[in-house]
Design an enzyme around this catalytic site. Structure first.
Site, short mmCIF file in Angstrom:
data_model
loop_
_atom_site.label_atom_id
_atom_site.label_comp_id
_atom_site.label_asym_id
_atom_site.label_seq_id
_atom_site.Cartn_x
_atom_site.Cartn_y
_atom_site.Cartn_z
CG ASP A 28 37.84 36.85 38.65
OD1 ASP A 28 39.01 36.69 39.08
OD2 ASP A 28 37.32 36.09 37.81
CB SER A 52 38.74 32.51 37.28
OG SER A 52 39.38 33.65 37.79
CB THR A 89 33.63 33.87 37.36
OG1 THR A 89 35.05 34.09 37.42
CG2 THR A 89 33.07 33.91 38.77
CD GLU A 115 33.28 37.23 37.29
OE1 GLU A 115 32.69 37.06 36.21
OE2 GLU A 115 34.46 36.86 37.48
CG ASP A 157 41.38 38.25 37.43
OD1 ASP A 157 42.25 37.83 38.21
OD2 ASP A 157 41.29 37.89 36.23
CG HIS A 179 45.54 39.08 35.33
ND1 HIS A 179 46.40 38.04 35.59
CD2 HIS A 179 44.30 38.60 35.58
CE1 HIS A 179 45.71 36.97 35.98
NE2 HIS A 179 44.43 37.28 35.98
CG ASP A 223 37.92 34.24 41.38
OD1 ASP A 223 38.42 35.31 41.83
OD2 ASP A 223 37.81 34.00 40.16
CG HIS A 224 41.92 33.99 42.11
ND1 HIS A 224 42.39 35.20 41.61
CD2 HIS A 224 41.17 33.45 41.13
CE1 HIS A 224 41.95 35.36 40.40
NE2 HIS A 224 41.19 34.32 40.07
#
Ligand code: MG
Ligand code: ZN
Length: 367
Positions: free
Chosen positions: A48, A89, A142, A257, A262, A266, A304-305
């Site tokens: 992620d 997500s 996710t 995952e 991720d 952040h 996912d990004h």
């Protein structure tokens, strides 16, 4: 008098034996002929928020190596959602899992309010065994994209309810509280156990349990960071699950995952990103080992990004130190890499929309 009589029976007996042998050989032969037609296993791994910079930082920090260097094909996917250039997500998880771009925040439901079927559910219809493993809670966006249909990713109790009624065989993740400390006072844990699930809270119980449906809650809430003591390592969860799946003799689909890469993005926290990447990278390594030995397995690793708009600005290769900067505490819009290895891996080269992951996976397991 007796001798020709006995000889007759002996000849008949030998003929019978050789006939039986022949048919046994025939069977073996036809089985080995069809071995290539066996539907392949799929190990679908999502880091992620894992952009190219996150991978690069992780790689330089572990002696300039990553398991991803063993991958056979590389592609790029476009991550924009149905209504926004920058996805979340839920929308990107839905795009990859179900093949439809949707609104940010929505899981398993298309922009025309249509209920979507995920690739995991498609595999169940094809008689696959299935599993979900996350280093977040199991009801997070996710993993939920593979089994839930909700208009808001924050409907954790509703998502838990949908997992309770789902046919996924094995799952591992945090978030047990959404199952047993609920507003509606239901205890989904006892409900699931009554329905034949075995639910456990540690790795050795998970390894020992032998059941078609098995859940392992790692934490009551969201699991902590790996560099703040999260246990077990993702690689241990993956190895234990792959061993179970291999023993069932059916083809399998598993989504794994690395959820907190991720969260490091952040937090604009480079050590957080790197430690989570390393945890994920080890799991990639053992998935690749499995695929190499097994010969009929596809390993897919993507994100996912991208999170943080992360760039590396300084570092030292010898010391394995990396530092950088971020353009946002949210997600960015850059394409993310797709790495593939094994059976039908060539399907994933090129540049395509995130929704194509679903279509390609469908092709890979046989439509
Ligand atoms: Mg996630
Ligand atoms: Zn995020």
């Amino acid at each position: 008098m007796c001798n020709p009589f006995i000889a007759f029976f002996v000849v008949c007996f030998i003929n019978l034996i050789s006939l039986l042998n022949l048919s046994a050989q025939d069977q073996q032969y036809s089985k080995s002929l069809h071995i290539d037609d066996k539907p392949p296993n799929v190990i679908f791994m999502i880091g992620d928020g894992m952009g190219l910079t996150h991978i690069t930082a992780g790689m330089y920090s572990q002696k300039n190596t990553t398991a991803l260097e063993k991958m056979e094909f590389i592609g790029l996917q476009k991550t924009h959602s149905h209504n926004q250039l920058i996805t979340d997500s839920a929308a990107s998880g839905t795009a990859m899992a179900c093949g439809q771009k949707t609104y940010n925040g929505v899981i398993g439901i298309g922009p025309q309010n249509e209920q979507l079927e995920s690739i995991l559910e498609y595999c169940i219809k094809k008689d696959y065994n299935t599993a979900l493993i996350a280093t977040s809670s199991i009801v997070h966006a996710t993993p939920a994209s593979f089994y839930a249909n909700v208009t808001s990713r924050r409907e954790y109790e509703n998502i838990a309810l949908q997992l309770r009624y789902h046919d996924v065989n094995y799952f591992i993740g945090g978030g047990q509280k959404h199952f047993n400390r609920r507003d509606d006072k239901r205890n989904l844990l006892t409900e699931m156990e009554d329905d034949g699930y075995i639910l456990v809270n540690n790795l050795s119980d998970y390894v020992d349990a032998n059941n078609e449906k098995l859940g392992y809650f790692t934490y009551s809430d969201e699991p902590p960071r790996i560099n703040e003591g999260r246990k077990p390592q993702l690689e241990e969860l993956v190895s234990a699950t792959l061993e179970k799946l291999e023993n069932t003799k059916k083809p399998f689909f598993v989504m794994i995952e690395g959820s907190q890469i991720d969260w490091g993005g952040h937090a604009n926290d480079v050590p957080y990103i790197i430690s989570e990447f390393k945890d994920f990278d080890k799991a990639i390594e053992s998935s690749l080992e499995f695929a190499k030995d097994n010969g009929n397995t596809l390993v897919l690793v993507t994100a996912d990004h991208e999170t943080g708009g992360f760039a590396i600005e300084k570092g030292n290769l010898k010391r394995g130190s990396v530092s950088g900067d971020f353009t946002t505490i949210g997600h960015s819009g850059s394409m993310v890499p797709v790495f593939s290895y094994g059976k039908n891996a060539d399907l994933f080269k090129g540049i395509y929309e995130n929704t194509a992951i679903f279509d390609k996976l469908k092709t890979a397991v046989g439509e």
